[in-house]
Write a protein that holds these residues in place. Structure first.
Motif, mmCIF file in Angstrom:
data_model
loop_
_atom_site.group_PDB
_atom_site.id
_atom_site.type_symbol
_atom_site.label_atom_id
_atom_site.label_comp_id
_atom_site.label_asym_id
_atom_site.label_seq_id
_atom_site.Cartn_x
_atom_site.Cartn_y
_atom_site.Cartn_z
ATOM 1 N N ARG A 175 27.304 14.328 15.683
ATOM 2 C CA ARG A 175 26.725 15.491 15.006
ATOM 3 C C ARG A 175 25.254 15.209 14.712
ATOM 4 O O ARG A 175 24.930 14.255 14.007
ATOM 5 C CB ARG A 175 27.477 15.804 13.729
ATOM 6 C CG ARG A 175 28.855 16.402 13.996
ATOM 7 C CD ARG A 175 29.160 17.539 13.060
ATOM 8 N NE ARG A 175 30.362 18.234 13.462
ATOM 9 C CZ ARG A 175 30.834 19.315 12.865
ATOM 10 N NH1 ARG A 175 30.184 19.825 11.833
ATOM 11 N NH2 ARG A 175 31.927 19.902 13.283
ATOM 12 N N ALA A 176 24.388 16.039 15.270
ATOM 13 C CA ALA A 176 22.947 15.885 15.112
ATOM 14 C C ALA A 176 22.438 17.050 14.276
ATOM 15 O O ALA A 176 22.608 18.217 14.645
ATOM 16 C CB ALA A 176 22.251 15.858 16.467
ATOM 17 N N ILE A 177 21.805 16.732 13.152
ATOM 18 C CA ILE A 177 21.286 17.753 12.240
ATOM 19 C C ILE A 177 19.900 18.151 12.707
ATOM 20 O O ILE A 177 18.971 17.337 12.723
ATOM 21 C CB ILE A 177 21.232 17.216 10.801
ATOM 22 C CG1 ILE A 177 22.561 16.569 10.404
ATOM 23 C CG2 ILE A 177 20.867 18.325 9.829
ATOM 24 C CD1 ILE A 177 22.485 15.763 9.126
ATOM 25 N N GLY A 178 19.741 19.410 13.094
ATOM 26 C CA GLY A 178 18.435 19.927 13.460
ATOM 27 C C GLY A 178 17.691 20.353 12.212
ATOM 28 O O GLY A 178 18.146 21.243 11.484
ATOM 29 N N CYS A 179 16.542 19.753 11.950
ATOM 30 C CA CYS A 179 15.835 19.938 10.679
ATOM 31 C C CYS A 179 14.439 20.518 10.873
ATOM 32 O O CYS A 179 13.723 20.131 11.800
ATOM 33 C CB CYS A 179 15.705 18.611 9.933
ATOM 34 S SG CYS A 179 17.280 17.814 9.541
ATOM 35 N N SER A 180 14.080 21.429 9.989
ATOM 36 C CA SER A 180 12.679 21.817 9.847
ATOM 37 C C SER A 180 12.039 20.907 8.809
ATOM 38 O O SER A 180 12.738 20.224 8.054
ATOM 39 C CB SER A 180 12.561 23.286 9.434
ATOM 40 O OG SER A 180 13.197 23.494 8.176
ATOM 41 N N TYR A 181 10.710 20.914 8.754
ATOM 42 C CA TYR A 181 10.014 19.956 7.891
ATOM 43 C C TYR A 181 9.125 20.684 6.900
ATOM 44 O O TYR A 181 8.209 21.422 7.287
ATOM 45 C CB TYR A 181 9.172 19.005 8.737
ATOM 46 C CG TYR A 181 8.514 17.893 7.950
ATOM 47 C CD1 TYR A 181 9.252 17.092 7.091
ATOM 48 C CD2 TYR A 181 7.149 17.638 8.074
ATOM 49 C CE1 TYR A 181 8.653 16.070 6.366
ATOM 50 C CE2 TYR A 181 6.541 16.603 7.363
ATOM 51 C CZ TYR A 181 7.309 15.831 6.505
ATOM 52 O OH TYR A 181 6.717 14.823 5.791
ATOM 53 N N ASP A 182 9.415 20.496 5.620
ATOM 54 C CA ASP A 182 8.539 20.978 4.559
ATOM 55 C C ASP A 182 7.605 19.835 4.190
ATOM 56 O O ASP A 182 7.963 18.936 3.427
ATOM 57 C CB ASP A 182 9.371 21.424 3.351
ATOM 58 C CG ASP A 182 8.523 22.007 2.226
ATOM 59 O OD1 ASP A 182 7.280 21.928 2.324
ATOM 60 O OD2 ASP A 182 9.093 22.529 1.249
#
Length: 791
Positions: A730-737
Motif C-alpha cells: 500500500r503506497a500513500i499518495g501525498c500532497s505536500y503542505d
C-alpha cells in the motif's frame, strides 16, 4: 479521438450496428452492474504537442517546462510562510502549490502536465499546467509516422491508406538516414539512482505534541521525564456510594473509605449496584433526581446489596470531577450488577417514547452508556426499571440479547463486543479497538472535551492516558492507541483508502473493501503525534512523482543477432552511400552495387528501426510519471517510448478505478478503466472540478510498466509505502503542505512488492489524514504567489 468506445448491447441504436461492433470488438462485462458491453478499438489519441506553443493563453518562463498555462484560481495571501528543506535552505513566501524536487531538494512551483482537453478548456486549478510532450526518440517517431493516420476501427490499414503510407514511408526513410547518425540517435534514457525510483528528499524539523520516546519531547521548565506518558491510575473502589438506610428513608451518601473503617474494616461485605441513566431522560433537577433515587433504592434492595452508585450524587468533589467521570469504567467493573433507569424524557411532548423498549433504545444511543453495558458483570441479566411502573417487577434483558433488543442500528457489531466481554468470542486488541470505535462514533454525547469518544473507548482498554483537555478527538485517540500498543492501529489506519473522500478519520470504510487487520505495516511505526491531527511515521520507503513531463526511460533488453544486424545496417547505410558515390567515379560496377545496396537499406529504414527496438524489456528505470486526465494506453506508450509495442499495460488492481477481465486463455488482464461507463463519467465530471474537489489523474509506473487511473483532490507529489495487504504494497499518495512540512493523504495505490527493492528509505515523515482547503479566489483578484530564498 478516444482509443476505445463501449457500447451497451441492449441500448445500441440498431441491430446492424451491434453486429458491426460484435464483429470487431470484444465483449466486456461490468464487474459491478453485470451489464455487458462491447469494446471497440479506435486507435490512439492524437495530441497537439508543441503546437501549444502558439496558444493565446501560453505563458513562458526561463526554466523547463518553458511553456505553461497559469491557473484560474490562487490562494488568498493571509501571511508569509517559511520552509526549511533537507539541506537547511530556507524559502519564505505566499502559500501556493509546491513539491520537493528530487534533483536538488528545493521546493518548486507545482506544474502538472494535462491532456489537451483539460489544458485548453478548463483552467480550473490552483497549480500551473503544461501540455504533454512526446519525449520518445526522434527516429522512432519518424519510423512510426507512415502509419499514424490509419484508423484502427476497421482492424488495420485498407486499400485507401496504402498510397499515403508509401509516400510517407519514402519520406521517413530519407529522414531516418540523416537522424540515425545524429547526436539524438539514442532510444535509451540515462540510468539514474542505480535504476531506483527518484528519492523523496524530505525532512521534518518540528517537535511532536507527544513523542513515543520521552527524549524527543520538548524540554520545558519543570519538565520531568517520568511524566512523558502519564497514565491514569485505576481505582479499586468508588470514592463515594449511596448506602441504604431504613426503608422509606433516603440513602446516605458516604465516603467509601470512611464507611469501611466504621462498619466493615475488611471490606468483604461491600457490594453495590451500578445505576445507569441518561440526563436526556433524568435532567439534573430536584424532581428528576428524587425519581432516580427512588428507582435506585428499590433496585438495590431487590438485589440485596448495601449500596448503589449513581452519577448525579456519587461524584460530589468538584476538584476530582473530571477524573471521576473518566474512571466510571472502574466503578462498573467492581459493581455487583447493572440496572438501567429509564423514563419518558421531558422533551418528548408528543409522547412518541411511550414504551420501555423505546426509552431503552434512546438510552442506548448515548456514548457513555455503551461501555456501561459491555463492562457490566458477565453472566448477569440487566434489570431495566421504568419510572411509573412496578419497581418490584423490572424488565430483564439478557446481556447477550442486549444488542438485538436495544442497539438495533449496529447490533451485529455490538454483539461481537458483548460476546468478547462475556468470554464467548475473544477479540484481539486490534479488533476490539476497531469495533468499539465504530460503535462509539455512531452514538451521541454532550462533549466535555473534544476527545470524549476516545475517552469512552479508553475505559475498555487496559492502559488509560491521563486526560488532556487540549487534545482534539484524533489526538486523544492517537495517544490512547500508542499507550495500548493496539497492533499498530494508526499505522494501518493511515494506509486505508477512504471509500468516501469526505469521510472522517475514524471511519474505517476502505475503498478496496479490506478490513483494518488485513493491512500489515512493514518495518513502519508511529514515532509521535503531531499538533495538527498528524502522525510522525518512521521506516517508510518513498518515491517522487514527476508531474511536469515524461522523461526518457533507461531499459535493458536481451541482445540478439537480428538486433545486432539491424543496428549495423542502420549505422552503416550512410557510409555505404558515400562509398558508392566514390566508386561511381573510379569503378562504376562496384559503385552501382553499393548504391543499390545503400538505397535498399535506406528504404528499409523504418522496418529496421522496428526490428532493432521490438521485444520486451527485461528491466526498466523506475519512474512515477503523472498527468491530469486520461489517455489510452497506446498514446501513453507512444509519448514515452515512441511506439505501441505492448510493453505497457493498464494495472489490474492498483486503484479502486482499475478494471480487469478474463481473456480467452483464462488470464486476468488489465484494461482501460473508461470501458466502464461509470468511470468514463467520473473522468468527464472531473474536468470541471473546482479546487478541493476530486479530479482524475493517471500515474505511469515505468518500474512495473503499468498505468493507473486514480482519483484525488490534488496531484500526489510522492508515494510512501507503509504496509502490505493482499500480496501487494500500500503506497500513500501525498500532497505536500510546505508551510507546515506536512504530507497529506490524497489517495492510496496498491503496488507489487518488487517495488520495495527499487525505493529508497525516507526519513521520518509528518503525515495527515485529510487536507483542508485553504481560502482561494480568482487569480485576477488574489494575484500570483511570490516568495524568495533566504540565504
Amino acid at each position: 479521438m478516444k482509443a476505445e468506445v463501449c457500447v451497451k448491447e441492449d441500448q445500441a441504436p440498431a441491430s446492424a450496428e451491434i453486429a458491426q461492433y460484435r464483429g470487431k470488438g470484444t465483449k466486456y462485462v461490468n464487474q459491478t452492474t453485470g451489464q455487458t458491453y462491447v469494446r471497440v478499438r479506435k486507435g490512439p489519441t492524437r495530441l497537439k504537442g508543441y503546437a501549444h506553443l502558439f496558444d493565446a493563453h501560453a505563458s513562458w518562463k526561463w526554466f523547463f517546462p518553458n511553456v505553461y498555462r497559469k491557473p484560474a484560481y490562487g490562494y488568498e495571501k493571509l501571511g508569509q510562510h517559511r520552509h526549511r528543506d533537507i539541506l537547511t535552505r530556507e524559502w519564505v513566501g505566499d502559500y501556493d502549490d509546491r513539491y520537493i524536487s528530487a534533483c536538488d531538494g528545493k521546493i518548486s512551483k507545482l506544474v502538472v502536465q494535462a491532456v489537451d482537453e483539460i489544458y485548453d478548456n478548463y483552467p480550473n486549478s490552483t497549480w500551473r499546467r503544461t501540455f504533454i510532450r512526446n519525449i520518445s526518440p526522434l527516429f522512432l517517431r519518424i519510423a512510426n509516422w507512415p502509419f499514424n493516420h490509419v484508423d484502427y476501427s476497421n482492424g488495420g490499414p485498407n486499400s485507401e491508406d496504402y498510397p499515403l503510407i508509401i509516400a510517407k514511408w519514402f519520406a521517413a526513410s530519407i529522414a531516418i538516414a540523416f537522424v540515425v547518425g545524429s547526436p539524438w540517435a539514442t532510444a535509451e534514457g540515462q540510468s539514474r539512482n542505480e535504476g531506483k525510483y527518484d528519492p523523496f528528499p524530505y525532512m521534518y524539523y518540528g517537535y511532536p505534541k507527544v513523542a513515543r520516546n520521552m527524549l524527543e519531547n520538548e524540554t520545558l521548565q519543570g519538565y520531568r521525564l517520568n511524566e512523558t506518558h502519564p497514565v491514569a491510575e485505576r481505582i479499586l473502589r468508588p470514592r463515594f456510594l449511596c448506602f441504604l438506610t431504613e426503608e422509606g428513608r433516603p440513602a446516605n451518601l458516604m465516603n467509601v473509605e470512611e464507611w469501611i473503617n466504621q462498619y466493615d474494616k475488611s471490606g468483604r461485605n461491600l457490594s453495590y449496584l451500578f445505576v445507569a441513566y441518561t440526563q436526556e431522560q433524568f435532567p439534573d433537577e430536584d424532581q428528576y433526581n428524587r425519581e432516580l433515587h427512588e428507582i435506585a433504592d428499590a433496585a438495590a434492595r431487590n438485589a440485596g446489596v448495601t449500596a448503589y452508585w449513581i452519577g448525579n450524587s456519587c461524584m460530589p468533589e468538584p476538584h476530582n470531577l473530571t477524573e471521576d467521570i473518566y474512571r466510571i469504567c472502574d466503578v462498573i467493573r467492581g459493581a455487583h450488577s447493572l440496572v438501567i433507569a429509564v423514563r419518558r424524557p421531558p422533551t418528548d411532548i408528543h409522547g412518541t417514547l411511550n414504551t420501555t423498549d423505546l426509552m431503552l433504545q434512546q438510552w442506548g444511543n448515548r456514548v457513555w452508556t455503551f461501555p456501561e453495558v459491555l463492562l457490566s458483570p458477565a453472566g448477569k441479566d440487566i434489570r431495566v426499571y421504568t419510572h411509573g411502573e412496578d419497581l418490584l417487577s423490572p424488565t430483564l434483558v439478557a446481556k447477550n440479547q442486549f444488542a438485538a433488543k436495544v442497539w438495533t442500528t449496529d447490533a451485529h457489531v455490538a454483539r461481537q463486543l458483548i460476546d468478547h466481554y462475556e468470554g464467548n468470542l475473544i477479540l484481539n486488541q486490534l479488533e476490539l479497538v476497531t469495533l468499539a470505535l465504530e460503535c462509539l462514533q455512531k452514538r451521541r454525547t454532550q462533549l466535555w472535551f473534544p476527545g470524549d469518544h476516545a475517552y469512552a473507548l479508553m475505559g475498555l482498554l487496559r492502559i488509560r492516558p491521563k486526560i488532556d483537555p487540549s487534545d482534539t478527538a484524533f489526538q486523544a485517540f492517537a495517544r490512547l492507541s500508542l499507550a495500548n500498543d493496539s497492533n499498530q492501529l494508526l499505522e494501518r489506519l493511515i494506509c486505508m483508502h477512504p471509500k468516501d473522500p469526505n469521510q472522517d478519520w475514524h471511519c474505517m470504510d476502505d475503498g478496496y473493501g479490506s478490513q483494518l487487520w488485513d493491512i500489515l505495516p512493514q518495518e513502519v511505526n508511529v514515532a509521535g503525534i503531531g499538533n495538527d491531527d498528524t502522525i510522525l511515521l518512521d521506516g517508510c520507503r518513498a518515491a517522487n512523482v514527476r508531474w511536469k513531463s515524461f522523461s526518457p526511460v533507461a531499459y535493458k533488453r536481451i541482445k540478439s543477432w537480428k538486433r545486432w544486424l539491424a543496428e549495423q545496417m542502420l549505422r552503416t547505410m550512410g557510409y555505404v552511400l558515400l562509398l558508392s558515390l566514390v566508386f561511381l567515379i573510379f569503378y562504376k560496377p562496384v559503385g552501382y552495387v553499393l548504391l543499390v545496396y545503400s538505397l535498399a537499406l535506406i528504404a528499409l529504414g523504418p522496418w529496421l528501426i522496428h526490428m532493432l527496438y521490438l521485444g520486451k524489456f527485461w528491466g526498466t528505470q523506475g519512474w512515477f510519471f503523472g498527468f491530469e486526465g486520461h489517455m489510452d494506453i497506446e498514446t501513453i506508450e507512444r509519448q514515452i517510448f515512441g511506439a505501441r509495442l505492448g510493453r505497457m499495460q493498464w494495472s489490474i488492481n492498483a486503484s479502486p478505478l482499475s478494471r480487469h477481465y478474463r481473456n480467452a486463455q483464462d488470464e486476468c488482464v488489465g484494461e482501460d478503466p473508461t470501458n466502464d461507463p461509470a468511470i468514463a463519467q467520473l473522468v468527464e465530471n472531473a474536468k470541471r472540478a473546482l479546487p478541493g474537489q476530486q479530479r482524475i489523474f493517471t500515474i505511469v509506473d515505468t518500474g512495473t510498466m503499468t498505468a493507473t487511473l486514480i482519483q484525488a483532490a490534488r496531484p500526489p507529489v510522492c508515494f510512501i509505502v507503509a504496509a502490505a495487504e493482499g500480496g501487494m504494497q500500500r503506497a500513500i499518495g501525498c500532497s505536500y503542505d510546505w508551510t507546515t512540512q506536512t504530507l497529506y493523504r490524497e489517495t492510496v495505490m496498491r503496488l507489487p512488492t518488487t517495488v520495495l527493492d527499487q525505493m529508497s528509505r525516507v526519513t521520518r515523515v509528518k503525515i495527515g489524514f485529510k487536507r483542508e482547503m485553504n481560502s482561494y479566489g480568482p487569480m485576477g483578484q488574489v494575484g500570483e504567489a511570490v516568495g524568495k530564498r533566504v540565504e
